[in-house]
Design an enzyme around this catalytic site. Sequence first.
Site, PDB file in Angstrom:
ATOM      1  N   CYS A   1       0.849  -1.174  -0.092  1.00  0.00           N
ATOM      2  CA  CYS A   1      -0.073  -0.083   0.127  1.00  0.00           C
ATOM      3  C   CYS A   1       0.825   1.283   0.012  1.00  0.00           C
ATOM      4  O   CYS A   1       0.509   2.280  -0.714  1.00  0.00           O
ATOM      5  CB  CYS A   1      -0.943   0.028   1.299  1.00  0.00           C
ATOM      6  SG  CYS A   1      -0.076  -0.598   2.818  1.00  0.00           S
TER       7      CYS A   1
ATOM      8  N   HIS B   1      -2.179   5.464   6.638  1.00  0.00           N
ATOM      9  CA  HIS B   1      -0.899   5.852   6.693  1.00  0.00           C
ATOM     10  C   HIS B   1      -0.676   7.165   6.174  1.00  0.00           C
ATOM     11  O   HIS B   1      -1.512   7.840   5.369  1.00  0.00           O
ATOM     12  CB  HIS B   1       0.262   5.128   5.875  1.00  0.00           C
ATOM     13  CG  HIS B   1       0.029   3.529   5.993  1.00  0.00           C
ATOM     14  ND1 HIS B   1       0.561   2.830   6.934  1.00  0.00           N
ATOM     15  CD2 HIS B   1      -0.153   2.558   4.984  1.00  0.00           C
ATOM     16  CE1 HIS B   1       0.481   1.629   6.831  1.00  0.00           C
ATOM     17  NE2 HIS B   1       0.098   1.092   5.517  1.00  0.00           N
TER      18      HIS B   1
HETATM   19  P1  NAD Z   1      -5.266 -11.004   6.359  1.00  0.00           P
HETATM   20  O1  NAD Z   1      -4.616 -11.626   7.428  1.00  0.00           O
HETATM   21  O2  NAD Z   1      -6.211 -10.095   6.591  1.00  0.00           O
HETATM   22  O3  NAD Z   1      -5.606 -12.111   5.419  1.00  0.00           O
HETATM   23  C1  NAD Z   1      -4.924 -13.298   5.038  1.00  0.00           C
HETATM   24  C2  NAD Z   1      -5.831 -14.396   4.703  1.00  0.00           C
HETATM   25  O4  NAD Z   1      -4.984 -15.528   3.976  1.00  0.00           O
HETATM   26  C3  NAD Z   1      -6.653 -14.712   5.843  1.00  0.00           C
HETATM   27  O5  NAD Z   1      -7.951 -15.144   5.777  1.00  0.00           O
HETATM   28  C4  NAD Z   1      -5.834 -16.224   6.331  1.00  0.00           C
HETATM   29  O6  NAD Z   1      -6.639 -17.048   6.830  1.00  0.00           O
HETATM   30  C5  NAD Z   1      -5.287 -16.515   4.577  1.00  0.00           C
HETATM   31  N1  NAD Z   1      -4.299 -17.592   4.729  1.00  0.00           N
HETATM   32  C6  NAD Z   1      -3.276 -17.803   6.036  1.00  0.00           C
HETATM   33  N2  NAD Z   1      -2.512 -18.924   5.626  1.00  0.00           N
HETATM   34  C7  NAD Z   1      -2.553 -18.979   4.139  1.00  0.00           C
HETATM   35  C8  NAD Z   1      -2.035 -19.810   3.337  1.00  0.00           C
HETATM   36  N3  NAD Z   1      -0.928 -20.468   3.576  1.00  0.00           N
HETATM   37  N4  NAD Z   1      -2.525 -19.786   2.032  1.00  0.00           N
HETATM   38  C9  NAD Z   1      -3.416 -18.890   1.566  1.00  0.00           C
HETATM   39  N5  NAD Z   1      -3.989 -18.085   2.509  1.00  0.00           N
HETATM   40  C10 NAD Z   1      -3.778 -18.096   3.864  1.00  0.00           C
HETATM   41  O7  NAD Z   1      -4.007 -10.352   5.565  1.00  0.00           O
HETATM   42  P2  NAD Z   1      -3.850  -9.220   4.399  1.00  0.00           P
HETATM   43  O8  NAD Z   1      -4.138  -7.768   5.378  1.00  0.00           O
HETATM   44  O9  NAD Z   1      -5.236  -9.289   3.583  1.00  0.00           O
HETATM   45  O10 NAD Z   1      -2.658  -9.319   3.962  1.00  0.00           O
HETATM   46  C11 NAD Z   1      -2.530  -9.919   2.757  1.00  0.00           C
HETATM   47  C12 NAD Z   1      -1.357  -9.480   1.868  1.00  0.00           C
HETATM   48  O11 NAD Z   1      -1.591  -8.309   1.406  1.00  0.00           O
HETATM   49  C13 NAD Z   1       0.132  -9.448   2.644  1.00  0.00           C
HETATM   50  O12 NAD Z   1       0.982  -9.733   1.883  1.00  0.00           O
HETATM   51  C14 NAD Z   1      -0.079  -8.016   2.911  1.00  0.00           C
HETATM   52  O13 NAD Z   1       1.236  -7.551   3.388  1.00  0.00           O
HETATM   53  C15 NAD Z   1      -0.285  -7.443   1.820  1.00  0.00           C
HETATM   54  N6  NAD Z   1      -1.247  -5.986   2.075  1.00  0.00           N
HETATM   55  C16 NAD Z   1      -2.016  -5.824   3.104  1.00  0.00           C
HETATM   56  C17 NAD Z   1      -2.452  -4.570   3.373  1.00  0.00           C
HETATM   57  C18 NAD Z   1      -3.192  -4.035   4.637  1.00  0.00           C
HETATM   58  O14 NAD Z   1      -3.146  -3.122   4.851  1.00  0.00           O
HETATM   59  N7  NAD Z   1      -4.026  -5.127   5.129  1.00  0.00           N
HETATM   60  C19 NAD Z   1      -2.138  -3.381   2.316  1.00  0.00           C
HETATM   61  C20 NAD Z   1      -1.514  -3.859   1.395  1.00  0.00           C
HETATM   62  C21 NAD Z   1      -0.944  -5.184   1.100  1.00  0.00           C
END
Ligand code: NAD
Length: 345
Positions: free
Chosen positions: A143, A222
């Site tokens: 992000c 942020h």
């Molecule tokens: P999250 O924890 O909200 O969601 C992750 C999901 O993946 C959960 O439902 C979890 O149960 C599932 N999961 C767990 N292990 C897994 C596996 N081995 N294979 C597939 N799924 C699995 O996380 P998020 O915030 O959605 O983040 C996801 C990605 O996006 C990360 O790489 C994070 O760095 C990136 N990201 C997050 C944000 C943010 O602010 N939340 C912003 C930009 C990018």
Amino acid sequence: MSIKVAINGYGTIGKRVADAVDAQDDMEIVGVTKTRPAFGCDLAVRKGYPLYCTYDDEEKIQAFEKAGYECKGGLSDLLAIADVVVDCSPGKVGSSNKEKYLSAGVKFIFQGGESHEMVGASYTSSANHASNLNGNGTRVVSCNTTGLSRTLAPLYDACGSLTVECTMIRRAADPGDSSKGPINAIKPVLKVPSHHGPDVMTVKPEIAINSMAVAVPTTLMHCHSIVATLPEGHGLSTESVLQLWRSQPRVIVMNGAETGITTTAEVMEFARDIGRKWGDLHEIFVWEDGVKLDGNTLYYFQAIHQESDVIPENVDAIRALMGTMDDWKASVEKTDSAIRRYNGL
Ligand code: NAD
């Protein structure tokens, strides 16, 4: 022909990407995965997205049925019917899935929590759509990196050289997180420079950029404090820089004093008024009255809705990998207008 998209990891990012894909007329969701029958399954059911288990383990698949959810199978079953998988698993977890995608022969998109080196390519719509065309896999950058790229890439294109120092003032946790902090401290990232600035160079290597970061007790957004050095003879003014950003997709420029939007709290209230689901703000928010070009030095602040700015980029990244739209601006327009219609806006 509709592009068949799988979502592996239906959490904060995954559920948003699923809806953004569902909004488009050239792609469809063929399934989303959950690790176990937790509350997110209800949303998938309500949306009519076929539900799969993140694992192929029969016992784990059976657990869904026992909890009252119809589970169509394991990850391998889902990958077998997909053209591209969007991996939205927690940061650093995605790398363990890469081999599965390669052996299933599906294209893959990782998120910013994975490293550029592991994935082999990175993506933002405005910086490097063209270099991702027909690729096998890519990573939609974080992000923060997406936010930096939205305002810096057009600035670089306008003046031909850019050296940037910036500080990321990061939210401590997403609103739905209960396990992260700090809740009563300012926590500097004691790795200098932080990864955010250099990460911009994975999508726009021409920009020389470094960053530092601190986490603060807020969940909303942020905020970036940015100082950019423009080349001699750049020919820009504060007003022309603002004009440049106003003309970019997914950038909003507003005057804080005139609108009363002076903090991230009001930015997010403004976003909720827009009316996208979850109160999302896909655009980067720049305060007009926080921008000043003094000689060759440009100062500005911008705010990033961490849960949602990367969402439309994932849709554009799908088109890039599938090679269905060469022009990033055309893809952005298609993505954003479909999302607008989907939200009834
Ligand atoms: P999250 O924890 O909200 O969601 C992750 C999901 O993946 C959960 O439902 C979890 O149960 C599932 N999961 C767990 N292990 C897994 C596996 N081995 N294979 C597939 N799924 C699995 O996380 P998020 O915030 O959605 O983040 C996801 C990605 O996006 C990360 O790489 C994070 O760095 C990136 N990201 C997050 C944000 C943010 O602010 N939340 C912003 C930009 C990018």
